[in-house]
Structures are given as structure tokens and as C-alpha cells.
Write a protein that holds these residues in place. Sequence first.
Motif, short mmCIF file in Angstrom:
data_model
loop_
_atom_site.label_atom_id
_atom_site.label_comp_id
_atom_site.label_asym_id
_atom_site.label_seq_id
_atom_site.Cartn_x
_atom_site.Cartn_y
_atom_site.Cartn_z
N SER A 48 19.45 70.85 6.65
CA SER A 48 17.99 70.92 6.55
C SER A 48 17.56 71.82 5.40
O SER A 48 18.37 72.46 4.75
N GLU A 49 16.23 71.88 5.25
CA GLU A 49 15.60 72.83 4.34
C GLU A 49 15.55 74.18 5.04
O GLU A 49 15.30 74.26 6.24
N MET A 50 15.76 75.22 4.28
CA MET A 50 15.64 76.58 4.79
C MET A 50 14.83 77.36 3.76
O MET A 50 14.93 77.09 2.56
N TYR A 61 15.85 76.49 0.04
CA TYR A 61 17.27 76.19 -0.04
C TYR A 61 17.57 74.89 0.70
O TYR A 61 16.90 74.57 1.68
N ALA A 62 18.60 74.21 0.26
CA ALA A 62 19.18 73.08 1.01
C ALA A 62 20.43 73.64 1.67
O ALA A 62 21.34 74.12 0.99
N ASN A 89 21.27 70.16 -8.66
CA ASN A 89 21.30 69.21 -9.76
C ASN A 89 20.81 67.88 -9.20
O ASN A 89 21.53 67.21 -8.44
N LEU A 90 19.59 67.48 -9.57
CA LEU A 90 18.97 66.29 -9.00
C LEU A 90 19.76 65.02 -9.31
O LEU A 90 19.95 64.17 -8.44
N ALA A 91 20.25 64.89 -10.52
CA ALA A 91 21.03 63.70 -10.89
C ALA A 91 22.30 63.61 -10.03
O ALA A 91 22.66 62.52 -9.56
N ARG A 92 22.97 64.73 -9.84
CA ARG A 92 24.18 64.75 -9.02
C ARG A 92 23.88 64.41 -7.57
O ARG A 92 24.62 63.69 -6.90
N ALA A 93 22.75 64.92 -7.05
CA ALA A 93 22.35 64.62 -5.67
C ALA A 93 22.05 63.14 -5.50
O ALA A 93 22.42 62.52 -4.50
N LYS A 94 21.41 62.55 -6.49
CA LYS A 94 21.10 61.11 -6.42
C LYS A 94 22.38 60.27 -6.48
O LYS A 94 22.49 59.26 -5.80
N GLN A 95 23.34 60.70 -7.29
CA GLN A 95 24.63 60.00 -7.35
C GLN A 95 25.35 60.09 -6.01
O GLN A 95 25.94 59.10 -5.54
N ILE A 116 27.02 61.88 7.03
CA ILE A 116 26.80 63.31 6.76
C ILE A 116 26.54 63.53 5.27
O ILE A 116 25.63 64.27 4.89
N ALA A 117 27.33 62.88 4.42
CA ALA A 117 27.14 63.00 2.97
C ALA A 117 25.75 62.50 2.57
O ALA A 117 25.09 63.11 1.71
N LEU A 118 25.30 61.42 3.18
CA LEU A 118 23.97 60.88 2.89
C LEU A 118 22.89 61.87 3.32
O LEU A 118 21.94 62.13 2.57
N ARG A 119 23.02 62.44 4.52
CA ARG A 119 22.03 63.41 5.00
C ARG A 119 21.97 64.64 4.07
O ARG A 119 20.89 65.13 3.75
N LYS A 120 23.13 65.10 3.62
CA LYS A 120 23.16 66.26 2.71
C LYS A 120 22.51 65.92 1.37
O LYS A 120 21.73 66.72 0.83
N ALA A 121 22.81 64.74 0.84
CA ALA A 121 22.23 64.34 -0.44
C ALA A 121 20.71 64.19 -0.33
O ALA A 121 19.97 64.66 -1.20
N LEU A 122 20.24 63.55 0.74
CA LEU A 122 18.79 63.38 0.93
C LEU A 122 18.11 64.74 1.09
O LEU A 122 17.00 64.95 0.58
N ASN A 123 18.75 65.66 1.78
CA ASN A 123 18.19 67.00 1.96
C ASN A 123 18.10 67.72 0.62
O ASN A 123 17.08 68.36 0.32
N ARG A 124 19.14 67.63 -0.20
CA ARG A 124 19.12 68.28 -1.51
C ARG A 124 18.01 67.70 -2.39
O ARG A 124 17.31 68.45 -3.07
N ILE A 125 17.85 66.38 -2.35
CA ILE A 125 16.78 65.74 -3.12
C ILE A 125 15.41 66.22 -2.63
O ILE A 125 14.53 66.55 -3.43
N HIS A 126 15.24 66.27 -1.32
CA HIS A 126 13.98 66.73 -0.73
C HIS A 126 13.66 68.16 -1.18
O HIS A 126 12.54 68.45 -1.63
N VAL A 127 14.61 69.08 -1.08
CA VAL A 127 14.37 70.48 -1.43
C VAL A 127 14.08 70.61 -2.93
O VAL A 127 13.18 71.37 -3.33
N LYS A 128 14.79 69.89 -3.75
CA LYS A 128 14.55 69.96 -5.22
C LYS A 128 13.14 69.51 -5.54
O LYS A 128 12.51 70.05 -6.46
N ASN A 129 12.62 68.53 -4.81
CA ASN A 129 11.31 67.97 -5.12
C ASN A 129 10.15 68.70 -4.44
O ASN A 129 9.00 68.27 -4.55
N LEU A 130 10.41 69.80 -3.73
CA LEU A 130 9.32 70.55 -3.09
C LEU A 130 8.42 71.20 -4.12
O LEU A 130 8.79 71.56 -5.18
#
Length: 130
Positions: A48-50, A61-62, A89-95, A116-130
Motif C-alpha cells: 500500500s501507500e504509506m 512511500y510505496a 522509477n515510473l517507466a520501470r514500474a510500468k514495465q 503480488i508483483a502486479l499489486r506492487k507495480a500498481l502501488n508504485r505507479i499510484h504513489v508516483k502519480n500522487l
Amino acid sequence: MSTFHLKIVTPSGVYAEKDVNILNIRTTGGQMGILAHHLPLASAIEISEMNFVENNQRTFYAIGGGFVYVGNDETTIIANSIESQEEINLARAKQAKERAEKRLQSQDGDVIRAEIALRKALNRIHVKNL
């Protein structure tokens, strides 16, 4: 506003130690805000987001799951992984998201690991875009 000591530990070692005003984190029991003098608590952390406030500055944070322990004016987070909004790194999270989606579509390999990998990637994308 009172502060408490926050220590974040990862498999690589101590990630950060700060005195913060509030910690907002999602545990398996739900979203919670931790302030100074919080009752003792031990709980698992969701992917999650923290965020926390330090010197009137909120930092996002993600977090990739883990465990939180609240003691006497000190809170310790043992995180599977953690990245600040600036570190992501947004590009890496999207990959990573695309790779996980492909693994899930093909049903090739460990489906739970891909989820789990998908949930982590989506969380990282979400936090980067806040």
C-alpha cells in the motif's frame, strides 16, 4: 504536536530513522494513523501507500508489505520493500506491471507471485502519480 521515533528496516538494512508527527499506514486490520503515545500494537502491513509528516512535510512511500510494531514512543516498520515517491522509477514500474499482466494472462508460472508483483507495480505507479 508531539513526535515519535520511526525506524524503517528492509532486508538490506536500516532504510530510515526519523522523528515524525504522524504515520499513516494500511495494516491487515485497515487504515490507521499512528501518533505519539499510541497504544502498543503489532500488525502485518498491506502492499500500500504509506506516508508520514516530519517537520510539517508529508512524504509518500510505496511499501511492499511487511510488519509494524508500535512501542513506547517508537514505531518500527519491517518492510519487504519500500520506495519514496521520488525514488520510484515510473517507466520501470510500468514495465513490471506489463510483465505481471502477461504472466497472469498466460497462466505461465506462479500465479500468486504474478498477482503480488502486479499489486506492487500498481502501488508504485499510484504513489508516483500522487
